[in-house]
Design an enzyme around this catalytic site. Structure first.
Site, PDB file in Angstrom:
ATOM      1  N   LYS A 163       0.839  -1.215   0.000  1.00  9.50           N
ATOM      2  CA  LYS A 163       0.000   0.000   0.000  1.00  9.50           C
ATOM      3  C   LYS A 163       0.869   1.259   0.000  1.00  9.50           C
ATOM      4  O   LYS A 163       0.537   2.257  -0.649  1.00  9.50           O
ATOM      5  CB  LYS A 163      -0.933  -0.015   1.220  1.00  9.50           C
ATOM      6  CG  LYS A 163      -1.797   1.250   1.359  1.00  9.50           C
ATOM      7  CD  LYS A 163      -2.778   1.355   0.233  1.00  9.50           C
ATOM      8  CE  LYS A 163      -3.686   2.558   0.160  1.00  9.50           C
ATOM      9  NZ  LYS A 163      -3.650   3.618   1.101  1.00  9.50           N
TER      10      LYS A 163
ATOM     11  N   GLU B 207       0.960   6.889  -6.474  1.00 10.12           N
ATOM     12  CA  GLU B 207      -0.118   7.898  -6.485  1.00 10.12           C
ATOM     13  C   GLU B 207       0.469   9.323  -6.450  1.00 10.12           C
ATOM     14  O   GLU B 207       0.029  10.204  -7.197  1.00 10.12           O
ATOM     15  CB  GLU B 207      -0.989   7.607  -5.261  1.00 10.12           C
ATOM     16  CG  GLU B 207      -2.113   8.530  -4.940  1.00 10.12           C
ATOM     17  CD  GLU B 207      -2.787   8.058  -3.640  1.00 10.12           C
ATOM     18  OE1 GLU B 207      -3.291   6.915  -3.584  1.00 10.12           O
ATOM     19  OE2 GLU B 207      -2.812   8.831  -2.664  1.00 10.12           O
TER      20      GLU B 207
HETATM   21  O1  LIG Z   1      -4.254   6.073   1.073  1.00  8.18           O
HETATM   22  C1  LIG Z   1      -4.805   7.004   0.533  1.00  8.18           C
HETATM   23  C2  LIG Z   1      -5.178   6.989  -0.897  1.00  8.18           C
HETATM   24  O2  LIG Z   1      -4.682   5.864  -1.537  1.00  8.18           O
HETATM   25  C3  LIG Z   1      -5.082   8.193   1.369  1.00  8.18           C
HETATM   26  O3  LIG Z   1      -5.979   9.067   0.832  1.00  8.18           O
HETATM   27  C4  LIG Z   1      -3.792   8.792   1.810  1.00  8.18           C
HETATM   28  O4  LIG Z   1      -3.874   9.130   3.162  1.00  8.18           O
HETATM   29  C5  LIG Z   1      -3.339   9.994   1.054  1.00  8.18           C
HETATM   30  O5  LIG Z   1      -1.992  10.195   1.371  1.00  8.18           O
HETATM   31  P1  LIG Z   1      -1.337  11.633   1.516  1.00  8.18           P
HETATM   32  O6  LIG Z   1      -2.095  12.353   2.612  1.00  8.18           O
HETATM   33  O7  LIG Z   1       0.076  11.362   1.923  1.00  8.18           O
HETATM   34  O8  LIG Z   1      -1.479  12.312   0.176  1.00  8.18           O
END
Ligand SMILES: O=C(CO)[C@H](O)[C@H](O)COP(=O)(O)O
Length: 291
Positions: A164, A171
């Site tokens: 993850k 992401e």
């Molecule tokens: O797991 C997620 C999406 O996949 C969450 O939205 C995550 O907390 C987002 O991460 P960040 O605050 O570091 O952008």
């Protein structure tokens, strides 16, 4: 089956609903009494038949640690704890060892899907022993998206959160790439409708994706994002991905740059660019801008 669920916020609340829709019994506990079915962890544990499965869906770090500590005292040998929060994978072995000392099993599960998960399902990446994973399987089946993909037993304890974490690193880099392309398109006069360029990319292109669809949603709400400040927080997983890359000597230039871009977004005036300006002025007499 019966499940205890700790943490009924944006993620946990919708997960409770999706698991219930699949025909299972879910007893939820949250510190907010308006959300909770029971009002303490002890009451939650007492409401479940042994062997119990308790899914923890609270913020990573201190909140998860204190919940695991409390469950270690309340649960019985043969019960299982699932950590479905965004915990750092290095915490998983510690949690597994703490619970194993009491005969309690542990599974870590990275969960992706955000506020859309209730309807679309949640992508799940889990780590742990076959036996413990098998005991939780009906819940995984209820949460995952329909179809062949969306859930994986990634390996031993810690593998779910590691997978993850890397997912979230990807992401970061994908979002950064869309954001950079969007800024460049907005900058030039020749492109007169950036939003429609983004919309057109949703079909047929190499870069179509759900994140691109969400970018179009955001532009439909606020065409030039005028209502937002250019400021982005981070919750830890990008940093941990970069740390893991360093530990394993794996080059991650795109993910690292996307994390650093968020840090830069929090500065009103860049201290390092003051130094660059000062040095250019020192060696070349180049003009500086003063406050
Ligand atoms: O797991 C997620 C999406 O996949 C969450 O939205 C995550 O907390 C987002 O991460 P960040 O605050 O570091 O952008």
């Amino acid at each position: 089956m019966e499940l205890g669920l700790v943490g009924l916020g944006k993620m946990g609340g919708n997960m409770r609903e999706r698991i219930r829709r699949a025909g299972h019994t879910v007893i939820g506990y949250d510190r907010n009494p308006d959300l909770a079915d029971v009002h303490s962890l002890r009451e939650l544990v007492d409401s479940l038949q042994a062997p119990r499965v308790v899914w923890v869906m609270v913020p990573a770090g201190a909140a998860t640690q204190s919940t695991v500590d409390e469950l270690a005292e309340l649960l019985s040998p043969g019960d299982i704890v699932v950590d479905g929060g965004n915990s750092r994978w290095t915490d998983d072995e510690k949690h597994a060892a703490e619970l194993e000392a009491k005969g309690i099993g542990f599974v870590d599960c990275g969960v992706s899907g955000g506020v859309w998960g209730l309807e679309n399902g949640y992508a799940l990446m889990y780590g742990g022993d076959e036996k413990n994973v098998a005991a939780v399987q009906p819940v995984f089946d209820a949460l995952k998206p329909e179809g062949d993909f969306g859930a994986v037993h990634a390996g031993k304890v810690g593998a779910g959160h590691f997978a993850k974490m890397v997912h979230n690193g990807i992401e970061y880099a994908m979002m950064q790439a869309y954001a950079e392309g969007w800024e460049l398109l907005e900058k030039v006069d020749s492109v007169t409708d950036v939003r429609e360029v983004f919309r057109s990319w949703q079909e047929g292109t190499v870069i179509r994706s759900w994140l691109l669809d969400l970018a179009v949603n955001a532009l439909d709400e606020d065409e030039h994002l005028d209502q937002l400040k250019g400021f982005a927080q981070d919750s830890g997983e990008g940093r941990w991905t970069v740390e893991a890359a360093i530990d394993n000597a794996v080059p991650l230039p795109a993910i690292t740059a996307s994390l650093f871009a968020r840090f830069a977004s929090r500065q009103d005036d860049s201290p390092q660019m003051k130094m660059i300006a000062a040095l250019r002025n020192q060696f070349g007499g180049h003009a500086v801008e003063k406050k």
